[in-house]
Design a protein around this motif. Structure first.
Motif, PDB file in Angstrom:
ATOM      1  N   GLN A 174      36.845  41.539  37.997  1.00 31.36           N
ATOM      2  CA  GLN A 174      38.121  41.874  38.622  1.00 31.36           C
ATOM      3  C   GLN A 174      38.519  40.937  39.757  1.00 31.36           C
ATOM      4  O   GLN A 174      39.685  40.926  40.156  1.00 31.36           O
ATOM      5  N   GLN A 243      38.411  37.351  48.483  1.00 32.74           N
ATOM      6  CA  GLN A 243      39.194  38.080  47.489  1.00 32.74           C
ATOM      7  C   GLN A 243      38.464  39.362  47.089  1.00 32.74           C
ATOM      8  O   GLN A 243      39.072  40.430  46.976  1.00 32.74           O
ATOM      9  N   TRP A 244      37.162  39.253  46.876  1.00 28.50           N
ATOM     10  CA  TRP A 244      36.365  40.439  46.538  1.00 28.50           C
ATOM     11  C   TRP A 244      36.399  41.443  47.687  1.00 28.50           C
ATOM     12  O   TRP A 244      36.606  42.652  47.464  1.00 28.50           O
ATOM     13  N   THR A 247      39.761  43.194  47.949  1.00 33.28           N
ATOM     14  CA  THR A 247      39.948  44.133  46.835  1.00 33.28           C
ATOM     15  C   THR A 247      39.155  45.415  47.076  1.00 33.28           C
ATOM     16  O   THR A 247      39.656  46.523  46.848  1.00 33.28           O
ATOM     17  N   THR A 263      48.288  46.361  48.316  1.00 31.18           N
ATOM     18  CA  THR A 263      48.168  44.906  48.264  1.00 31.18           C
ATOM     19  C   THR A 263      47.621  44.388  49.589  1.00 31.18           C
ATOM     20  O   THR A 263      47.793  45.023  50.636  1.00 31.18           O
ATOM     21  N   ALA A 278      45.023  40.182  46.986  1.00 26.66           N
ATOM     22  CA  ALA A 278      44.366  41.272  46.264  1.00 26.66           C
ATOM     23  C   ALA A 278      45.349  42.383  45.935  1.00 26.66           C
ATOM     24  O   ALA A 278      46.203  42.744  46.752  1.00 26.66           O
ATOM     25  N   ASP A 279      45.202  42.932  44.732  1.00 29.75           N
ATOM     26  CA  ASP A 279      45.977  44.083  44.281  1.00 29.75           C
ATOM     27  C   ASP A 279      45.035  45.232  43.947  1.00 29.75           C
ATOM     28  O   ASP A 279      43.897  45.009  43.505  1.00 29.75           O
ATOM     29  N   TRP A 280      45.524  46.449  44.127  1.00 29.05           N
ATOM     30  CA  TRP A 280      44.817  47.636  43.653  1.00 29.05           C
ATOM     31  C   TRP A 280      45.834  48.616  43.102  1.00 29.05           C
ATOM     32  O   TRP A 280      46.850  48.844  43.758  1.00 29.05           O
ATOM     33  N   THR A 282      43.727  46.898  39.793  1.00 28.04           N
ATOM     34  CA  THR A 282      43.813  45.552  39.246  1.00 28.04           C
ATOM     35  C   THR A 282      43.160  45.497  37.876  1.00 28.04           C
ATOM     36  O   THR A 282      42.688  46.517  37.364  1.00 28.04           O
ATOM     37  N   SER A 298      50.319  40.994  39.080  1.00 25.86           N
ATOM     38  CA  SER A 298      50.119  41.029  40.527  1.00 25.86           C
ATOM     39  C   SER A 298      51.355  41.594  41.202  1.00 25.86           C
ATOM     40  O   SER A 298      52.424  40.960  41.202  1.00 25.86           O
TER      41      SER A 298
END
Length: 590
Positions: A174, A243-244, A247, A263, A278-280, A282, A298
């Motif tokens: 992800q 990024q991780w 997220t 976001t 980052a999106d959630w 995702t 996104s």
């Protein structure tokens, strides 16, 4: 005499028979070599010369440190020539002793290696023969890894072949799946996989090999007609670790809040490079079918929303740039402010008249105070500044499906809407546009193009897809610096300050709580945000965090802890030096 005649007759008969036989051979030879020569040559060539496609490897997508977010590996389709399937012998390479093997023994061995039922393998062969008794091609098992292919090859089954294919893997799942996109059976489907296919796509080559009459591939008979060309490596500005982290932080808080979506974006102030986006929820490109279709892309770039009070920092910076206010200007802020047709602008909290400085208007997020100051700008100037900050058009990233948002024209906007735009209503933006606007403030008023892709390396020294680095002046350096100083009061003096503070660093931030319009009417649903930068005295990074339609906390207090978490991690990751001077603590009342 009689004997001589008989002898001559026999010789004559024999000669005649020989002539007839030879004539038959000549006729047949002429038919083969002359009359049907082209036809038979083509048929023979087709039976023994087998074409193959040599697939090139699709280019990798990597983060700023070379960490693979998408890479290519070879897989193998195991195929069979059904008409040649039968028992066979295999010679021991050392002793040369030959061992007999049955079809069932071969399929059983292949089934064990590939974890496939041998009955299924047999059915695939029989089905191909049922459709065409002369069938020369059927798939046994598709997409096996290299080690499995090698074990099957070592069995030495003469009627089993292989086709090498390029496959896509996403080692980090992800992480950046919202940006990278994914491949389907028909090729790239979304994200950078599709938008930058001109960089990543490979060019296939071709070859042929010879096969004997018994269907066995002839050793050393492969001829390569065209070598494949691999795709280029697409380098991103993203840091995979950050990024991780972003997220995960979004997922934890969004789940706790019962939010519909969230976001987070991190941008380097002096360059516009996107460090995290980052999106959630995702997508995991390795499991696309397990993702709701609306979460495949996104939202950062494709979901416009009314931003609310994060827009006030843009309004104040515009006023400072136009010379229409100063941080310490003293303003009488009434309990309400009438615009047109009896419409009233009110603040989020009930109050009587207040005495606020411009800094206090921004810190307290007063809609009324912002409107009083904002009316000093003409409708045309308000629109001009909004568009200069990047609203109303897609960002330079040019993300697939990116939305421009909405800035209402000064020629058509009504008097009430013109005020509402000043504090983030009657205007729609994306998270990426908000991050771009705050990058301008953090970078001394100069807009640098938001950048997600740093380049495409084609492996031969050529690098393409390099972004523009040319800056554009939006507001003066003084206006930007003063706005940032005023935003520091949100962290030092506002009630959310403890949740926004990063120990050892000066932080400037602005909160936003926006009402969500449903069918043209503002509802009880909210979109909550925090946008800010650090270190405030010389900003290096911008962080924007947004939660859509939370169930529990419906104010910007919902976004503050996540903003703090992400900003802390960013400053630690890039080893940003702590602040050495205290914040200015500008007066907010008089």
């Amino acid at each position: 005499m009689t004997t001589d005649r008989r002898t001559r007759r026999r010789i004559t008969a024999a000669v005649i028979v020989m002539v007839i036989i030879v004539s038959s051979f000549v006729v047949r030879l002429v038919d083969i070599q002359v009359v049907r020569a082209a036809e038979l040559a083509t048929e023979a060539e087709a039976r023994r010369s087998i074409p193959q496609t040599l697939q090139g490897l699709r280019g990798d997508i990597v983060d700023r440190n070379g960490v693979a977010l998408a890479d290519a590996v070879y897989r193998y389709d195991l195929t069979v020539s059904p008409r040649f399937v039968g028992d066979y012998t295999v010679a021991d390479p050392e002793t040369r002793e030959r061992t007999e093997h049955t079809v069932w023994e071969a399929l059983t061995a292949i089934g064990e290696i590939t974890d496939t039922d041998p009955l299924v393998l047999l059915e695939r062969i029989e089905q191909a023969l049922a459709e065409n008794p002369e069938s020369d091609h059927a798939y046994l098992v598709r997409g096996v890894p290299t080690d499995v292919f090698q074990r099957v090859r070592d069995l030495g089954v003469p009627w089993v072949y292989s086709e090498r294919i390029a496959a896509r893997t996403y080692p980090n799942g992800q992480v950046a799946g919202n940006l990278v996109g994914f491949l389907g059976t028909d090729g790239p489907q979304t994200g950078l996989e599709l938008a930058r296919n001109d960089c990543l796509g490979a060019v296939n080559g071709s070859s042929t090999f010879e096969r004997g009459a018994d269907g066995v591939r002839l050793p050393g008979s492969t001829v390569v007609h065209q070598e494949p060309v691999d795709g280029g490596t697409l380098a991103l500005t993203i840091d995979a670790d950050l990024q991780w982290f972003a997220t995960q932080a979004l997922a934890e808080q969004a789940t706790a809040l019962g939010a519909d979506w969230a976001t987070a974006m991190v941008v380097r102030a002096d360059s516009g490079e996107i460090i995290a986006a980052a999106d959630w929820p995702t997508v995991d490109p390795n499991n696309v079918n397990g993702t709701d279709p609306e979460n495949l892309g996104s939202r950062i770039f494709t979901w416009p929303y009314e931003p609310g009070s994060t827009m006030k920092a843009v309004t104040i910076a515009s006023l400072l740039d136009a010379g229409q206010t100063t941080p310490l200007e003293q303003i009488e802020v009434p309990s309400g402010y009438e615009t047109i047709n009896g419409w009233q602008i009110r603040d989020a909290w009930a109050h009587s008249g207040m005495r606020l400085t411009t800094a206090g208007i921004l810190m307290n997020s007063s809609n009324i105070g912002t409107s009083i100051l904002g009316e000093r700008l003409s409708f045309a100037d308000r629109e001009r500044y909004l568009r200069a900050f990047g609203f109303g058009e897609p960002t330079p990233v040019g993300f697939l499906g990116e939305e421009a948002g909405t800035v209402r024209s000064s020629d058509t906007i009504d008097g009430h809407g013109a005020y509402m735009q000043l504090f983030g209503q009657s205007v729609s933006v994306t998270s990426a546009q908000v991050a771009q606007a705050y990058q301008i403030l953090a970078n001394g008023g100069e807009r640098k193009p938001l950048t997600l892709v740093s380049g495409c390396d084609h492996g031969d020294g050529e690098v393409t897809h390099q972004p523009s680095t040319e800056g554009t002046r939006v507001v003066s350096e003084s206006a930007a610096a003063q706005t940032v100083q005023m935003m520091e009061s949100v962290v030092t003096d506002y009630y959310l300050g403890p949740q926004l503070t990063v120990p050892g660093y000066r932080v400037a931030a602005k909160t936003g709580t926006a009402e969500v319009p449903i069918n043209g009417v503002y509802s009880r649903e909210r979109i909550v945000s925090v946008a800010g930068m650090a270190p405030a005295e010389d900003p290096e990074f911008v962080v924007v965090v947004t939660f859509g339609r939370p169930d529990t906390i419906k104010t910007s207090a919902a976004a503050a802890p996540t903003f703090q978490q992400i900003m802390t991690q960013v400053l630690k990751t890039f080893r940003v030096a702590p602040s050495t001077q205290p914040p200015p603590r500008l007066p907010t009342t008089w």
